[in-house]
Design an enzyme around this catalytic site. Structure first.
Site, PDB file in Angstrom:
ATOM      1  N   LYS A   1       2.888  10.324  16.321  1.00  0.00           N
ATOM      2  CA  LYS A   1       4.011  10.182  17.252  1.00  0.00           C
ATOM      3  C   LYS A   1       3.792  10.964  18.546  1.00  0.00           C
ATOM      4  O   LYS A   1       4.459  10.709  19.544  1.00  0.00           O
ATOM      5  CB  LYS A   1       5.315  10.593  16.576  1.00  0.00           C
ATOM      6  CG  LYS A   1       5.743   9.588  15.511  1.00  0.00           C
ATOM      7  CD  LYS A   1       7.115   9.882  14.953  1.00  0.00           C
ATOM      8  CE  LYS A   1       7.561   8.788  13.997  1.00  0.00           C
ATOM      9  NZ  LYS A   1       6.861   8.867  12.690  1.00  0.00           N
TER      10      LYS A   1
HETATM   11  C1  LIG Z   1       6.676   7.744  11.810  1.00  0.00           C
HETATM   12  C2  LIG Z   1       5.556   7.796  10.845  1.00  0.00           C
HETATM   13  C3  LIG Z   1       5.037   6.640  10.221  1.00  0.00           C
HETATM   14  C4  LIG Z   1       5.657   5.272  10.415  1.00  0.00           C
HETATM   15  O1  LIG Z   1       5.405   4.744  11.687  1.00  0.00           O
HETATM   16  P1  LIG Z   1       6.266   3.496  12.219  1.00  0.00           P
HETATM   17  O2  LIG Z   1       5.829   3.275  13.612  1.00  0.00           O
HETATM   18  O3  LIG Z   1       7.706   3.939  12.120  1.00  0.00           O
HETATM   19  O4  LIG Z   1       5.987   2.353  11.332  1.00  0.00           O
HETATM   20  C5  LIG Z   1       3.930   6.764   9.399  1.00  0.00           C
HETATM   21  N1  LIG Z   1       3.368   7.968   9.161  1.00  0.00           N
HETATM   22  C6  LIG Z   1       3.840   9.110   9.724  1.00  0.00           C
HETATM   23  C7  LIG Z   1       3.179  10.391   9.399  1.00  0.00           C
HETATM   24  C8  LIG Z   1       4.938   9.071  10.588  1.00  0.00           C
HETATM   25  O5  LIG Z   1       5.407  10.214  11.134  1.00  0.00           O
END
Ligand SMILES: *Cc1c(COP(=O)(O)O)cnc(C)c1O
Length: 429
Positions: free
Chosen positions: A107
């Site tokens: 993210k």
């Molecule tokens: C947010 C997150 C996901 C999921 O990603 P999306 O874009 O919501 O599908 C997967 N793994 C981790 C570690 C995350 O923080």
């Protein structure tokens, strides 16, 4: 280029409007009016290019009418200043490590890019903007770090008291500067409800310019398409012909960005959506019927989503054609028992340590590869130390905490405790 709403293709917004508002007024998600197709020469010359150059070329194709090249270059270089290596785990299976950013999860890519793009759009306006974000853990820290010291922007994070891990709380509460952490006496749902109330409060919105940095913002989605290009560019010669990419998915933003990269021309044979027990999308791909349901808790908790917000984006990208989507995207659901066993088994057999989300991705990829041979890439979305409790429990080994996390343990917690009440929140805005 204009951005339309997934609820109404006739609704047009500029990039600036789409990024500052986050969501269309009709609650649809913004999509670019046209997804540019990159020329074959671009792909022929992709190998060996550094990540920021690839990111600049891909983003320029999208944003050339909305930004100056020099501004875009600065935004790209400032936000994507960490490694995203492709690591071979075993023969023909690679991990794309997206956890080398400041908060050790993928993210960081979207949050840092969005922060700088928003900062750019607001720089000529003399008003301060307040980014309000509710978090159950990972999102808040990525957003907070992304916006740290971005001029003209203040970030207020709401998190549920006692319901984030100690390390996550340190990541949220030790920054200070333009970041305010509010420790809410309530649940994550209470935090989210408070944010909604704040956006609907007339008096507050007259006084403060509020904006949201949640994952449906197009400025968080677009930069995630860059690293799919970079992953492919790092494959050894001869291994890039038939490539399958597996994405551990919750809200399906990450994989939507991958499907956009494929639409731009990136030669990915197929995508695999890996979920935990929250498998409404794999179910949809199999049956053609979409039935959202309340989420259940799992050990890959960043994917505990029962009604993924980016489902609307995937459907829009494929004109609501189930068969067309199912041709590009296959889904598998993985249980917690399988996930935990895999974290241990992969490490014992290959020496590679995954976090629970990466392990879900690895397992779904393996299932796909039983249907046809291909070169496989799974996305390792978080550093194993972020999920240290699970990883240490199943491997029986201590996980080394990276310096970026370890150093936070000695910093003082800077959070204001509030009741789950709008007036209490407003007092801090
Ligand atoms: C947010 C997150 C996901 C999921 O990603 P999306 O874009 O919501 O599908 C997967 N793994 C981790 C570690 C995350 O923080």
């Amino acid at each position: 280029m204009y951005y339309y709403s997934t609820n109404n293709r006739g609704h047009h917004a500029t990039l600036k409007q789409a990024v500052t508002s986050g969501q269309a007024p009709d609650k649809g998600l913004y999509m670019p009016q046209q997804i540019p197709i990159l020329p074959e020469t671009f792909y022929a010359n992709l190998k060996g290019l550094p990540f920021d150059e690839i990111a600049l070329k891909v983003s320029w194709a999208l944003f050339r009418n909305d930004l100056e090249l020099t501004d875009l270059r600065r935004i790209v270089e400032d936000s994507l200043n960490f490694q995203i290596p492709l690591v071979e785990v075993e023969e023909d299976i690679y991990s794309l490590e997206l956890f080398h950013g400041p908060t050790l999860a993928f993210k960081d890519v979207g949050a840092r890019f969005m922060a700088r793009l928003l900062g750019h759009f607001l720089k000529d306006e003399d008003k301060e903007v307040t980014v309000l974000v509710a978090t159950s853990g990972d999102t808040g820290s990525a957003v907070a770090h992304g916006f740290l010291n971005v001029p003209g922007i203040r970030v207020v994070i709401l998190y549920p008291s006692g319901k984030v891990s100690p390390l996550q709380e340190k990541q949220l509460t030790t920054l200070g500067q333009n970041i305010t952490a509010l420790e809410v006496n309530g649940s994550f749902d209470d935090c989210q409800a408070l944010v909604k109330l704040a956006f609907a409060d007339e008096e507050l919105n007259k006084r403060v310019n509020l904006t949201s940095a949640n994952s449906i913002n197009i400025a968080r989605l677009v930069p995630q398409s860059f690293y799919y290009h970079y992953a492919w560019s790092q494959l050894p010669a001869g291994k890039d012909d038939k490539v399958v990419v597996c994405v551990p998915s919750g809200n399906f933003g990450n994989i939507s960005a991958g499907l956009i990269a494929k639409r731009m021309g990136l030669p990915i044979h197929r995508f695999v959506a890996a979920t935990n027990a929250n498998d409404v999308v794999p179910q949809y791909l199999q049956t053609g019927t979409y039935i959202p349901r309340p989420s259940v808790a799992t050990c890959s908790n960043a994917m505990d989503v029962g009604n993924p917000s980016n489902f609307a984006r995937m459907m829009d990208l494929y004109n609501n054609d189930h068969d067309a989507l199912a041709n590009d995207l296959v889904g598998y659901a993985i249980t917690d028992a399988e996930t935990k066993f895999a974290v241990k088994e992969i490490q014992q057999r290959t020496g590679y340590l995954t976090d629970p989300h990466g392990a879900v991705g690895y397992l779904a990829l393996k299932q796909y590869l039983q249907t046809e041979p291909a070169i496989g890439i799974f996305l390792e979305t978080a550093h194993p130390a972020k999920f240290i409790e699970v990883v240490e429990e199943v491997t029986g080994n201590k996980v080394e905490i990276p310096e970026a996390l370890a150093s936070l343990q000695h910093l003082p917690k800077l959070a204001h405790k509030i009741e789950a009440d709008l007036e209490a929140l407003k007092a801090h805005l």
